[in-house]
Motif scaffolding. Structure first.
Motif, PDB file in Angstrom:
ATOM      1  N   TYR A 248      39.465  42.330  43.623  1.00 24.95           N
ATOM      2  CA  TYR A 248      38.756  41.606  44.680  1.00 24.95           C
ATOM      3  C   TYR A 248      37.259  41.858  44.562  1.00 24.95           C
ATOM      4  O   TYR A 248      36.438  40.934  44.643  1.00 24.95           O
ATOM      5  CB  TYR A 248      39.274  42.062  46.043  1.00 24.95           C
ATOM      6  CG  TYR A 248      38.742  41.290  47.222  1.00 24.95           C
ATOM      7  CD1 TYR A 248      39.484  40.259  47.794  1.00 24.95           C
ATOM      8  CD2 TYR A 248      37.499  41.590  47.786  1.00 24.95           C
ATOM      9  CE1 TYR A 248      39.003  39.541  48.889  1.00 24.95           C
ATOM     10  CE2 TYR A 248      37.006  40.881  48.871  1.00 24.95           C
ATOM     11  CZ  TYR A 248      37.760  39.866  49.426  1.00 24.95           C
ATOM     12  OH  TYR A 248      37.284  39.149  50.503  1.00 24.95           O
TER      13      TYR A 248
ATOM     14  N   GLY B 193      44.304  40.664  42.923  1.00 25.56           N
ATOM     15  CA  GLY B 193      43.144  40.869  43.775  1.00 25.56           C
ATOM     16  C   GLY B 193      42.129  39.753  43.623  1.00 25.56           C
ATOM     17  O   GLY B 193      41.512  39.311  44.604  1.00 25.56           O
ATOM     18  N   VAL B 194      41.947  39.276  42.396  1.00 25.97           N
ATOM     19  CA  VAL B 194      41.050  38.142  42.144  1.00 25.97           C
ATOM     20  C   VAL B 194      41.599  36.883  42.825  1.00 25.97           C
ATOM     21  O   VAL B 194      40.855  36.135  43.467  1.00 25.97           O
ATOM     22  CB  VAL B 194      40.873  37.901  40.628  1.00 25.97           C
ATOM     23  CG1 VAL B 194      40.054  36.634  40.383  1.00 25.97           C
ATOM     24  CG2 VAL B 194      40.202  39.101  39.972  1.00 25.97           C
TER      25      VAL B 194
ATOM     26  N   TYR C 255      43.492  36.739  45.410  1.00 23.58           N
ATOM     27  CA  TYR C 255      43.345  36.883  46.864  1.00 23.58           C
ATOM     28  C   TYR C 255      41.913  36.550  47.282  1.00 23.58           C
ATOM     29  O   TYR C 255      41.687  35.875  48.296  1.00 23.58           O
ATOM     30  CB  TYR C 255      43.713  38.300  47.283  1.00 23.58           C
ATOM     31  CG  TYR C 255      43.849  38.488  48.776  1.00 23.58           C
ATOM     32  CD1 TYR C 255      44.958  38.000  49.451  1.00 23.58           C
ATOM     33  CD2 TYR C 255      42.872  39.153  49.511  1.00 23.58           C
ATOM     34  CE1 TYR C 255      45.093  38.167  50.822  1.00 23.58           C
ATOM     35  CE2 TYR C 255      42.986  39.324  50.872  1.00 23.58           C
ATOM     36  CZ  TYR C 255      44.101  38.829  51.531  1.00 23.58           C
ATOM     37  OH  TYR C 255      44.229  38.999  52.885  1.00 23.58           O
ATOM     38  N   TYR C 256      40.955  37.014  46.494  1.00 28.05           N
ATOM     39  CA  TYR C 256      39.555  36.692  46.768  1.00 28.05           C
ATOM     40  C   TYR C 256      39.351  35.176  46.744  1.00 28.05           C
ATOM     41  O   TYR C 256      38.686  34.610  47.624  1.00 28.05           O
ATOM     42  CB  TYR C 256      38.649  37.356  45.721  1.00 28.05           C
ATOM     43  CG  TYR C 256      37.186  37.004  45.874  1.00 28.05           C
ATOM     44  CD1 TYR C 256      36.364  37.739  46.722  1.00 28.05           C
ATOM     45  CD2 TYR C 256      36.625  35.923  45.172  1.00 28.05           C
ATOM     46  CE1 TYR C 256      35.017  37.408  46.884  1.00 28.05           C
ATOM     47  CE2 TYR C 256      35.290  35.588  45.333  1.00 28.05           C
ATOM     48  CZ  TYR C 256      34.485  36.330  46.185  1.00 28.05           C
ATOM     49  OH  TYR C 256      33.167  35.999  46.344  1.00 28.05           O
ATOM     50  N   ASN C 257      39.921  34.524  45.743  1.00 32.71           N
ATOM     51  CA  ASN C 257      39.787  33.070  45.640  1.00 32.71           C
ATOM     52  C   ASN C 257      40.361  32.361  46.859  1.00 32.71           C
ATOM     53  O   ASN C 257      39.779  31.385  47.362  1.00 32.71           O
ATOM     54  CB  ASN C 257      40.486  32.571  44.373  1.00 32.71           C
ATOM     55  CG  ASN C 257      39.720  32.917  43.106  1.00 32.71           C
ATOM     56  OD1 ASN C 257      38.526  33.177  43.144  1.00 32.71           O
ATOM     57  ND2 ASN C 257      40.420  32.926  41.974  1.00 32.71           N
TER      58      ASN C 257
ATOM     59  N   LYS D 279      38.020  33.165  49.968  1.00 29.92           N
ATOM     60  CA  LYS D 279      36.670  32.619  49.861  1.00 29.92           C
ATOM     61  C   LYS D 279      36.622  31.174  49.361  1.00 29.92           C
ATOM     62  O   LYS D 279      35.536  30.594  49.255  1.00 29.92           O
ATOM     63  CB  LYS D 279      35.846  33.476  48.891  1.00 29.92           C
ATOM     64  CG  LYS D 279      35.751  34.939  49.289  1.00 29.92           C
ATOM     65  CD  LYS D 279      34.912  35.118  50.531  1.00 29.92           C
ATOM     66  CE  LYS D 279      34.688  36.582  50.844  1.00 29.92           C
ATOM     67  NZ  LYS D 279      33.824  36.778  52.025  1.00 29.92           N
TER      68      LYS D 279
ATOM     69  N   GLU E  25      34.536  44.491  53.119  1.00 29.07           N
ATOM     70  CA  GLU E  25      35.768  43.714  52.957  1.00 29.07           C
ATOM     71  C   GLU E  25      36.802  44.497  52.163  1.00 29.07           C
ATOM     72  O   GLU E  25      37.997  44.482  52.490  1.00 29.07           O
ATOM     73  CB  GLU E  25      35.455  42.392  52.234  1.00 29.07           C
ATOM     74  CG  GLU E  25      34.724  41.381  53.089  1.00 29.07           C
ATOM     75  CD  GLU E  25      34.277  40.168  52.287  1.00 29.07           C
ATOM     76  OE1 GLU E  25      34.905  39.863  51.260  1.00 29.07           O
ATOM     77  OE2 GLU E  25      33.290  39.520  52.696  1.00 29.07           O
ATOM     78  N   VAL E  26      36.354  45.192  51.121  1.00 29.41           N
ATOM     79  CA  VAL E  26      37.266  45.988  50.308  1.00 29.41           C
ATOM     80  C   VAL E  26      37.817  47.164  51.118  1.00 29.41           C
ATOM     81  O   VAL E  26      39.005  47.509  51.010  1.00 29.41           O
ATOM     82  CB  VAL E  26      36.564  46.484  49.028  1.00 29.41           C
ATOM     83  CG1 VAL E  26      37.472  47.424  48.240  1.00 29.41           C
ATOM     84  CG2 VAL E  26      36.166  45.302  48.152  1.00 29.41           C
TER      85      VAL E  26
ATOM     86  N   LEU F 150      40.476  45.805  53.333  1.00 28.13           N
ATOM     87  CA  LEU F 150      41.666  45.512  52.531  1.00 28.13           C
ATOM     88  C   LEU F 150      42.451  46.787  52.254  1.00 28.13           C
ATOM     89  O   LEU F 150      43.684  46.820  52.383  1.00 28.13           O
ATOM     90  CB  LEU F 150      41.265  44.863  51.207  1.00 28.13           C
ATOM     91  CG  LEU F 150      41.158  43.345  51.140  1.00 28.13           C
ATOM     92  CD1 LEU F 150      40.685  42.927  49.757  1.00 28.13           C
ATOM     93  CD2 LEU F 150      42.480  42.686  51.479  1.00 28.13           C
TER      94      LEU F 150
END
Length: 344
Positions: A145, A177-178, A180-182, A185, A326-327, A330
């Protein structure tokens, strides 16, 4: 936020069926002879072997063992002979560092019921073999993330040493994690080196091929990746050295803090994905010392701080505070069971 269902149930079930028989070798408050069988990366790999052996050092300092020693391995063929050497030396607790020692442990443990065996990144078996395991998909999810949030090119990457479960769990967590970020956001950051659908990715074929590690790192940069997560022990240093040279990418350190095992690369390493290897070895050695050794697996997670992450001090003000917060949120939600990294 999605509630944890399957994961909690599975862990609870595993706890119920795990054997809790105490090994005949475990005598309360008896000092032990702890012997550590390394994998092929060597004692100074600044990662997996080195950090695991630090746990044995901590155990000796705490008085849980009268002596410690290790044996390196040049190839997989050395695993069984090294364990035999330890048995001949009357070691009371033999710790194997790595999944690949599993076959040698599976043969030795049942044949030597008076000796305790513990396998880092391994599994429990019989009454005298304990697995020391880690939910590294949890902290990898966090650094994934973070990587997505830091990327300026919209591409990040990962590669592994050998395609085994204890390596791919990192890569899967990172990619999730990537993703989830997508989702959060509404972005489209791409992951090179691992596909969550096909469970395939980029691997060196070993944990000590510096030539291939460098080639892989350069290739990722050429494809546009500006954050790389090497899951290949000491090969992360090769990737980081390349990043220092090219200034085209940053690196996520694995297993230990970069400031502990590679501080010369701090300028290109914003975060470390920590695996409590020393803590796991220490906990198991203490358990055996107290006469409480069982075959129930040790499981390191975010909730018990067996896995975590650490922002490199030099990056504390470079990474946006909002992203860092944010991290943190999480991490708290994963530890509390509100987010399942496998289904997020």
């Amino acid at each position: 936020m999605k509630k944890v269902n399957k994961v909690v149930v599975a862990i609870a079930a595993a706890s119920l069926i795990s054997s809790v028989a105490i090994s005949p070798a475990a005598n309360a408050a008896t000092k032990q002879k702890v012997c550590v069988a390394l994998d092929t990366a060597g004692i100074n790999d600044k990662s997996f072997n080195q950090t695991s052996y630090e746990g044995a050092k901590l155990a000796q300092k705490a008085g849980y063992t009268s002596s410690i020693e290790y044996l390196p391995a040049k190839s997989n063929a050395d695993y069984a002979p090294n364990i035999k050497k330890f048995l001949d030396k009357k070691c009371t607790l033999i710790i194997g560092v790595g999944y690949l020692l599993g076959d040698a442990f599976a043969a030795a443990a049942p044949a030597n019921p008076s000796v305790n065996f513990a396998l880092v990144d391994g599994w429990s078996s019989g009454k005298n073999q304990k697995g020391i395991t880690y939910k590294t998909d949890e902290n990898s999810f966090l650094v994934g993330y973070l990587a997505a949030g830091m990327s300026k090119t919209g591409k990040v990457a990962t590669y592994g040493g050998i395609q085994i479960p204890t390596v791919t769990i990192f890569m899967e967590g990172y990619a999730k994690g990537v993703q989830y970020y997508n989702e959060v956001k509404n972005k489209k950051v791409e992951v090179l080196g691992w596909n969550t659908k096909t469970k395939t990715g980029t691997f060196l074929g070993s944990f000590d091929d510096t030539t291939k590690a460098l080639q892989t790192s350069i290739s990722f940069e050429q494809q546009g990746a500006d954050v790389i997560f090497p899951v290949a022990g000491g090969m992360q240093a090769t990737t980081a050295a390349n990043s220092v040279k090219t200034k085209k990418s940053n690196v996520i350190w694995v297993d230990a803090k970069v400031m502990d095992t590679g501080k010369q690369y701090a300028s290109v390493t914003p975060v470390s994905a920590l695996k409590g290897l020393a803590e796991g070895v220490l906990a198991v050695t203490k358990e055996a010392y107290e006469g409480k050794f069982t075959s129930k697996e040790y499981v390191g997670s975010l909730s018990n701080k067996g896995v975590s992450y650490a922002i490199t001090p030099a990056w504390a003000k470079k990474i946006p505070a909002s992203l860092q917060n944010e991290v943190k949120d999480l991490a708290a939600n994963i530890a509390a069971g509100y987010i399942d990294v496998n289904n997020a």
